[in-house]
Write an enzyme that holds these catalytic residues in place. Structure first.
Site, short mmCIF file in Angstrom:
data_model
loop_
_atom_site.label_atom_id
_atom_site.label_comp_id
_atom_site.label_asym_id
_atom_site.label_seq_id
_atom_site.Cartn_x
_atom_site.Cartn_y
_atom_site.Cartn_z
N ASP A 198 -70.83 -13.64 55.97
CA ASP A 198 -70.04 -12.45 55.64
C ASP A 198 -69.13 -11.96 56.75
OD1 ASP A 198 -71.80 -11.52 57.52
OD2 ASP A 198 -73.09 -10.46 56.10
N GLU A 225 -75.36 -19.26 52.63
CA GLU A 225 -75.92 -17.89 52.64
C GLU A 225 -75.14 -17.01 51.64
OE1 GLU A 225 -77.71 -15.97 56.34
OE2 GLU A 225 -76.22 -14.49 55.80
N HIS A 228 -75.24 -6.61 73.05
CA HIS A 228 -74.07 -7.30 72.49
C HIS A 228 -72.87 -7.08 73.41
CE1 HIS A 228 -70.87 -8.19 69.58
NE2 HIS A 228 -71.78 -8.67 68.73
N ARG A 240 -70.89 -2.47 63.25
CA ARG A 240 -69.69 -1.63 63.32
C ARG A 240 -69.95 -0.24 62.76
NH1 ARG A 240 -66.04 -5.78 63.96
NH2 ARG A 240 -64.02 -5.09 64.75
N HIS A 251 -75.73 -3.63 66.98
CA HIS A 251 -74.30 -3.91 67.19
C HIS A 251 -73.42 -3.57 66.00
CE1 HIS A 251 -75.40 -7.40 64.77
NE2 HIS A 251 -74.12 -7.51 64.49
N GLU A 286 -68.82 -6.36 56.07
CA GLU A 286 -69.46 -7.60 55.61
C GLU A 286 -69.72 -7.63 54.10
OE1 GLU A 286 -70.39 -5.81 58.25
OE2 GLU A 286 -70.20 -7.16 59.96
C1 UD1 Z 1 -69.17 -9.78 64.23
C2 UD1 Z 1 -69.24 -9.77 62.70
C3 UD1 Z 1 -70.60 -9.25 62.26
C4 UD1 Z 1 -71.74 -9.97 62.94
C5 UD1 Z 1 -71.52 -9.95 64.44
C6 UD1 Z 1 -72.58 -10.79 65.10
C7 UD1 Z 1 -67.15 -9.31 61.53
C8 UD1 Z 1 -66.25 -8.27 60.99
N1 UD1 Z 1 -68.24 -8.88 62.15
O1 UD1 Z 1 -69.22 -8.42 64.64
O2 UD1 Z 1 -70.73 -9.43 60.85
O3 UD1 Z 1 -72.93 -9.31 62.64
O4 UD1 Z 1 -70.25 -10.51 64.75
O5 UD1 Z 1 -72.72 -10.51 66.45
O6 UD1 Z 1 -66.87 -10.47 61.40
N2 UD1 Z 1 -67.24 -9.86 72.47
C9 UD1 Z 1 -67.10 -10.53 73.66
N3 UD1 Z 1 -67.60 -11.79 73.76
C10 UD1 Z 1 -68.23 -12.41 72.75
C11 UD1 Z 1 -68.39 -11.73 71.53
C12 UD1 Z 1 -67.87 -10.46 71.40
O7 UD1 Z 1 -66.55 -10.00 74.61
O8 UD1 Z 1 -68.67 -13.55 72.93
C13 UD1 Z 1 -66.69 -8.49 72.35
C14 UD1 Z 1 -65.17 -8.45 72.25
O9 UD1 Z 1 -64.70 -7.32 72.95
C15 UD1 Z 1 -64.94 -8.22 70.75
C16 UD1 Z 1 -66.14 -7.36 70.38
O10 UD1 Z 1 -67.21 -7.90 71.15
O11 UD1 Z 1 -63.72 -7.60 70.53
C17 UD1 Z 1 -66.52 -7.31 68.93
O12 UD1 Z 1 -66.56 -8.60 68.36
P1 UD1 Z 1 -66.24 -8.77 66.78
O13 UD1 Z 1 -66.41 -10.21 66.41
O14 UD1 Z 1 -64.95 -8.12 66.45
O15 UD1 Z 1 -67.32 -7.88 66.08
P2 UD1 Z 1 -68.90 -7.94 66.10
O16 UD1 Z 1 -69.38 -6.54 66.15
O17 UD1 Z 1 -69.35 -8.90 67.11
N1 UDP Z 2 -79.56 -13.66 69.05
C1 UDP Z 2 -79.41 -14.40 70.23
N2 UDP Z 2 -79.38 -13.73 71.42
C2 UDP Z 2 -79.46 -12.39 71.51
C3 UDP Z 2 -79.59 -11.64 70.31
C4 UDP Z 2 -79.62 -12.31 69.09
O1 UDP Z 2 -79.34 -15.62 70.19
O2 UDP Z 2 -79.43 -11.86 72.64
C5 UDP Z 2 -79.57 -14.38 67.76
C6 UDP Z 2 -80.69 -14.05 66.79
O3 UDP Z 2 -81.80 -14.88 66.97
C7 UDP Z 2 -80.04 -14.29 65.44
C8 UDP Z 2 -78.58 -14.00 65.67
O4 UDP Z 2 -78.39 -14.02 67.08
O5 UDP Z 2 -80.14 -15.65 65.06
C9 UDP Z 2 -78.21 -12.66 65.11
O6 UDP Z 2 -76.94 -12.34 65.53
P1 UDP Z 2 -76.36 -10.89 65.46
O7 UDP Z 2 -77.45 -9.91 65.46
O8 UDP Z 2 -75.33 -10.80 66.53
O9 UDP Z 2 -75.58 -10.92 64.06
P2 UDP Z 2 -76.00 -10.66 62.54
O10 UDP Z 2 -77.15 -11.54 62.22
O11 UDP Z 2 -76.29 -9.21 62.41
O12 UDP Z 2 -74.78 -11.00 61.79
#
Ligand code: UD1
Ligand code: UDP
Length: 365
Positions: free
Chosen positions: A96, A118, A238, A207, A205, A132
């Site tokens: 999603d 999924e 995160h 949104r 984490h 999502e």
């Molecule tokens: C995204 C997904 C969410 C998922 C989450 C898993 C969307 C809209 N959201 O949300 O469904 O649950 O990933 O974690 O697709 N950032 C870094 N380095 C990284 C990753 C993230 O710096 O490796 C920071 C960046 O500033 C980025 C922010 O995190 O702009 C948010 O990342 P983003 O992918 O936009 O949203 P998530 O909240 O991670």
């Molecule tokens: N996870 C990880 N390291 C962390 C926190 C979570 O590898 O420090 C893994 C966790 O086991 C799961 C996935 O990340 O498989 C979940 O990711 P996240 O919570 O970012 O996203 P969501 O599942 O909510 O989309």
């Protein structure tokens, strides 16, 4: 020979798609291409390294504090070039995220069949989780194959009018990943720090929780450590700077709460296996923890994973400080409740989902 492209971009998609990449790469009838969007950067790399997967394409679209507009527009434009070059027979997307949605939309514009891994998870509240819930419903309209992790997900898809012959219950590939990561002899400095205490593993984490809800969640956790001296908390934060600001401000100076960098998936799964209670707004963790016999308090208003709530492994506790505090205290104090939740079992799969999906795509089922 079938040309199969897998596209993913965030940590959770990678954790759940890598087992499928490995499975498909082992099939001689499949020509596999992996494209990562780089919606996440270092959190994605952690997973690719853990599974030793080198992508064929990396769109590298991540920006600090990226908006939904940034992600969607960049991916649609960049993936078009890859799809035009590769012309896959089928593209697999996961779940999603905006990566999955934008990629499915690009495939639709080019009339390339999409397989949705999924599929069928729903809250039917378009703002929870945001964005999502919209993403997965929209992908459901586009997809040719729906790989539903559970019967409930299949029912959702059937009730929406999808052709039953396009829906396959496979289990969740996240459980496939989990089967390869947890080790009996695992050790880590932080687990030594927590030994002798009851460990709460926290992640947050989402949104829709950014801002006041997240502050309330963190305040509840802080209060728990004040009233329960035998509790320690580990929180791999995160990388979203908005999350880090709130976590830093609420938890500053707390000795029994450790804020750490995101753990790689092998470490995280082993931490899960050794925690007492999991507090999370994550999706994937709601599926993983029950298979390790760990109770999860879900820090959200709704969940698309009702199977775990029904089995008793998950409890939906919401985002208000008082209720979260009460629910965690209760679970720490009520041994019977704890025993019930930790023995509820795992409704999300048997670790063979990737095999089933590969068989279906390659016409072997
Ligand atoms: C995204 C997904 C969410 C998922 C989450 C898993 C969307 C809209 N959201 O949300 O469904 O649950 O990933 O974690 O697709 N950032 C870094 N380095 C990284 C990753 C993230 O710096 O490796 C920071 C960046 O500033 C980025 C922010 O995190 O702009 C948010 O990342 P983003 O992918 O936009 O949203 P998530 O909240 O991670
Ligand atoms: N996870 C990880 N390291 C962390 C926190 C979570 O590898 O420090 C893994 C966790 O086991 C799961 C996935 O990340 O498989 C979940 O990711 P996240 O919570 O970012 O996203 P969501 O599942 O909510 O989309």
């Amino acid at each position: 020979m079938k040309n199969i492209m897998l596209v993913f971009g965030t940590r959770p998609e990678a954790i759940k798609m890598c087992p499928l990449v490995i499975e498909l790469r082992g099939r001689k009838e499949a020509n596999v291409c992996v494209c990562v969007t780089g919606q996440h950067k270092s959190m994605l790399k952690q997973v690719l390294d853990a599974f030793s997967i080198k992508p064929d394409y990396d769109l590298s679209i991540m920006k600090e504090k990226q908006t939904l507009f940034d992600i969607t527009v960049s991916i649609i434009n960049e993936i078009r070039v890859v799809l035009e070059k590769e012309r896959p027979d089928v593209v697999l997307v996961h779940g999603d995220t905006s990566t999955a949605f934008a990629c499915a939309l690009a495939c639709f514009y080019m009339q390339i069949p999409v397989g949705h891994v999924e599929a069928g998870l729903r809250t039917y509240d378009i703002y929870s989780p945001f964005p999502e819930e919209f993403n997965r419903q929209a992908i459901g309209i586009i997809a040719t194959y729906h790989f539903a992790p559970t019967e409930k997900a299949r029912e959702n898809l059937k009730n929406e009018g999808k052709q039953p012959s396009t829906i396959f219950v496979t289990g969740n590939t996240g459980i496939d990943a989990l089967k390869t990561t947890v080790r009996g002899d695992y050790s880590h400095e932080l687990l030594k720090w927590a030994s002798g205490s009851r460990l709460i593993l926290l992640t947050s984490h989402r949104r829709e929780n950014l801002g006041e809800p997240m502050r309330q969640i963190f305040r509840a956790v802080k209060r728990i450590t004040k009233t329960h001296p035998d509790v320690k908390v580990i929180y791999p934060v995160h990388l979203n700077p908005l999350v880090r600001e709130i976590a830093g401000s609420v938890f500053e100076g707390e000795e029994r709460i450790r804020l750490i960098e995101p753990l790689d998936v092998i470490d995280f799964h082993n931490f899960l296996a050794r925690a007492t209670i999991i507090l999370t707004d994550s999706g994937g963790i709601q599926e993983e923890a029950p298979s390790l016999g760990k109770p999860v308090l879900v820090l959200r208003k709704s969940t698309e994973r009702p199977e775990g709530v029904e089995s008793g492994a998950l409890m939906l506790v919401g985002i208000e400080e008082e209720r979260i505090y009460d629910c965690v205290s209760n679970l720490l104090e009520d041994r019977e409740l704890y025993a019930r939740m930790s023995s509820a079992g795992n409704p999300y799969g048997d670790g063979k989902a990737s095999r089933r999906i590969a068989d279906i795509i390659l016409g072997k089922n």
